[in-house]
Motif scaffolding. Structure first.
Motif, PDB file in Angstrom:
ATOM      1  N   GLN A 173       0.701  -1.271   0.011  1.00 38.49           N
ATOM      2  CA  GLN A 173      -0.040  -0.070  -0.011  1.00 38.49           C
ATOM      3  C   GLN A 173       0.698   1.255  -0.031  1.00 38.49           C
ATOM      4  OE1 GLN A 173      -3.717  -0.469  -0.232  1.00 38.49           O
ATOM      5  NE2 GLN A 173      -2.521  -2.553  -0.771  1.00 38.49           N
ATOM      6  N   GLY A 174       1.998   0.957  -0.064  1.00 38.15           N
ATOM      7  CA  GLY A 174       3.210   2.162  -0.356  1.00 38.15           C
ATOM      8  C   GLY A 174       3.210   3.028   0.871  1.00 38.15           C
ATOM      9  N   MET A 175       3.138   2.455   2.045  1.00 37.70           N
ATOM     10  CA  MET A 175       3.302   3.084   3.453  1.00 37.70           C
ATOM     11  C   MET A 175       4.854   3.567   3.769  1.00 37.70           C
ATOM     12  SD  MET A 175       0.121   1.279   5.542  1.00 37.70           S
ATOM     13  CE  MET A 175      -1.464   1.219   4.832  1.00 37.70           C
ATOM     14  N   ASN A 234       6.795   4.619  11.682  1.00 36.94           N
ATOM     15  CA  ASN A 234       5.655   5.265  10.972  1.00 36.94           C
ATOM     16  C   ASN A 234       4.741   4.453  10.162  1.00 36.94           C
ATOM     17  OD1 ASN A 234       6.406   7.502  12.742  1.00 36.94           O
ATOM     18  ND2 ASN A 234       7.253   8.493  10.627  1.00 36.94           N
ATOM     19  N   ALA A 235       5.490   3.889   9.168  1.00 31.60           N
ATOM     20  CA  ALA A 235       4.702   3.122   8.349  1.00 31.60           C
ATOM     21  C   ALA A 235       4.142   1.908   8.905  1.00 31.60           C
ATOM     22  CB  ALA A 235       5.854   2.738   7.152  1.00 31.60           C
ATOM     23  N   GLN A 267       6.385   8.026  19.079  1.00 29.70           N
ATOM     24  CA  GLN A 267       6.403   9.100  18.143  1.00 29.70           C
ATOM     25  C   GLN A 267       5.498   8.908  16.962  1.00 29.70           C
ATOM     26  OE1 GLN A 267       7.683  12.350  18.292  1.00 29.70           O
ATOM     27  NE2 GLN A 267       6.468  12.603  16.238  1.00 29.70           N
ATOM     28  N   ALA A 268       5.339   7.763  16.603  1.00 26.59           N
ATOM     29  CA  ALA A 268       4.518   7.318  15.439  1.00 26.59           C
ATOM     30  C   ALA A 268       3.117   7.428  16.168  1.00 26.59           C
ATOM     31  CB  ALA A 268       4.933   5.789  15.098  1.00 26.59           C
ATOM     32  N   ILE A 269       2.959   6.922  16.958  1.00 27.12           N
ATOM     33  CA  ILE A 269       1.325   6.971  17.352  1.00 27.12           C
ATOM     34  C   ILE A 269       1.190   8.593  17.866  1.00 27.12           C
ATOM     35  CG2 ILE A 269      -0.090   6.497  19.665  1.00 27.12           C
ATOM     36  CD1 ILE A 269       1.669   3.650  19.965  1.00 27.12           C
TER      37      ILE A 269
END
Length: 363
Positions: A55-57, A244-245, A331-333
């Motif tokens: 899905q390109g994340m 993050n992805a 940080q991602a959350i």
């Protein structure tokens, strides 16, 4: 060709090349970061990872993730330690083993992908009902000593009053990558299988799933993205983008149906029937196998060490912050939430908490 026409053709080709290059460049004109990722197996168990790829994340984060399958946690860890991989997806127990050996550059867990064991207990003979006592005296095709599948199995067996080394005829001389094919060739009465192999064998009439080791052994950081401390220190931006992805993929998994997920990961399972992929994902979702966020929680870390202790593989307890860096997950959350900086509670991705495998069904 006249000079004017030739010049136009050259310019057009150059413009086309620039357009193609710009299509590969992340937003903001940043340079793409290459990450060599080693996975320990190709399995539906890692569905969020394949979603992030298909899905390109990862690409949206400016990452070019080069995926390689390195069968066996010991081999995948060797690739990480020898700098053949930047990041590895392995069981968190491997980081503890490296730490116990006194590594100067420890392996740090920074993003969790799955929160339960992904194997299912598979019986060769069809049974009207399954009881753990039936395992006694049977030929059991086991996994590698010290690996999470084998340790989770032993933890589960002891919980049911079975000594894996005394009550079973345990076979452990077959390499991880060849366990399924060995069982398919007639070795063993019982075996642990990941999906989609369990569903494939059921469809072929080779036996049936009778229990879920994931349900039995509870929540733990079963498969985690990890890297050398030195890599994280010098490539923190890449690690953050990677996390993050992963988090976005986990959220995508939580809000999409098994059918949609199966469609998304099909490129990584080209030889597997779509219906089998779907039923495999349904099993995992029903028992809350996929983590909803990349945080490794204290209770999961403790359960991991309980499992290792039961198997006789833990020299001494290791506190969470020695080998887990939660900052990337936090940080991602935070950056992907809408004003809420608290991590989502890890719970079932469906309304049901039933594993749905007591009778070996895959629908």
């Amino acid at each position: 060709m006249k000079n004017g026409a030739r010049f136009k053709a050259v310019v057009a080709a150059a413009l086309l090349g620039l357009l193609l290059l710009s299509g590969c460049t992340p937003k903001g004109g940043e340079q793409t970061i290459e990450i060599r990722l080693g996975e320990v197996a190709r399995t539906v168990f890692y569905a969020p990872q394949y979603v992030a790829l298909s899905q390109g994340m990862f690409a949206q984060e400016g990452l070019d993730v080069q995926l390689a399958t390195i069968p066996g946690g010991d081999k995948a860890m060797t690739a990480l330690l020898s700098n053949q991989a930047d990041i590895a997806l392995i069981g968190a127990e491997t980081s503890i083993y490296v730490y116990q050996q006194g590594a100067e550059d420890p392996i740090i867990n920074f993003a969790q992908l799955t929160q339960k064991d992904g194997t299912f207990l598979f019986a060769r003979q069809t049974q009207d009902s399954f009881e753990w006592e039936k395992l006694k005296g049977q030929n059991f095709l086991g996994q590698r000593k010290g690996g999470m599948p084998q340790m989770s199995l032993e933890f589960t067996l002891r919980k049911h009053g079975i000594d894996p080394h005394k009550d079973l005829k345990l076979i452990q001389n077959i390499d991880f990558a060849n366990v399924a094919s060995a069982f398919g060739s007639g070795t063993g009465d019982y075996v642990q299988l990941f999906e989609p192999q369990a569903s494939i064998f059921e469809k072929e009439g080779r036996g049936r799933v009778v229990a879920s080791i994931g349900v039995e052994s509870g929540e733990l950081p079963y498969t985690v993205y990890m890297a050398k401390q030195s890599y994280l220190n010098t490539n923190s931006e890449a690690a953050q983008k990677f996390t993050n992805a992963v988090y976005r993929a986990q959220q995508w998994i939580a809000t999409h149906s098994p059918e949609q997920i199966a469609e998304a990961i099909t490129p990584y399972f080209k030889d597997t029937d779509l219906a089998v992929l779907t039923s495999s994902i349904k099993r995992y979702k029903e028992q809350s196998t996929y983590a909803l966020n990349p945080m490794i929680e204290e209770k999961e870390w403790k359960n991991l060490q309980d499992v290792m202790t039961s198997a006789g593989e833990l020299k001494s307890p290791v506190v969470l912050d020695k080998l887990v860096n939660p900052s990337f997950a936090q940080q991602a959350i935070s950056s992907n939430s809408t004003g809420n900086t608290e991590p989502p509670v890890k719970k079932s991705t469906t309304e049901s908490t039933d594993a749905g495998v007591g009778a070996g069904g895959s629908s």
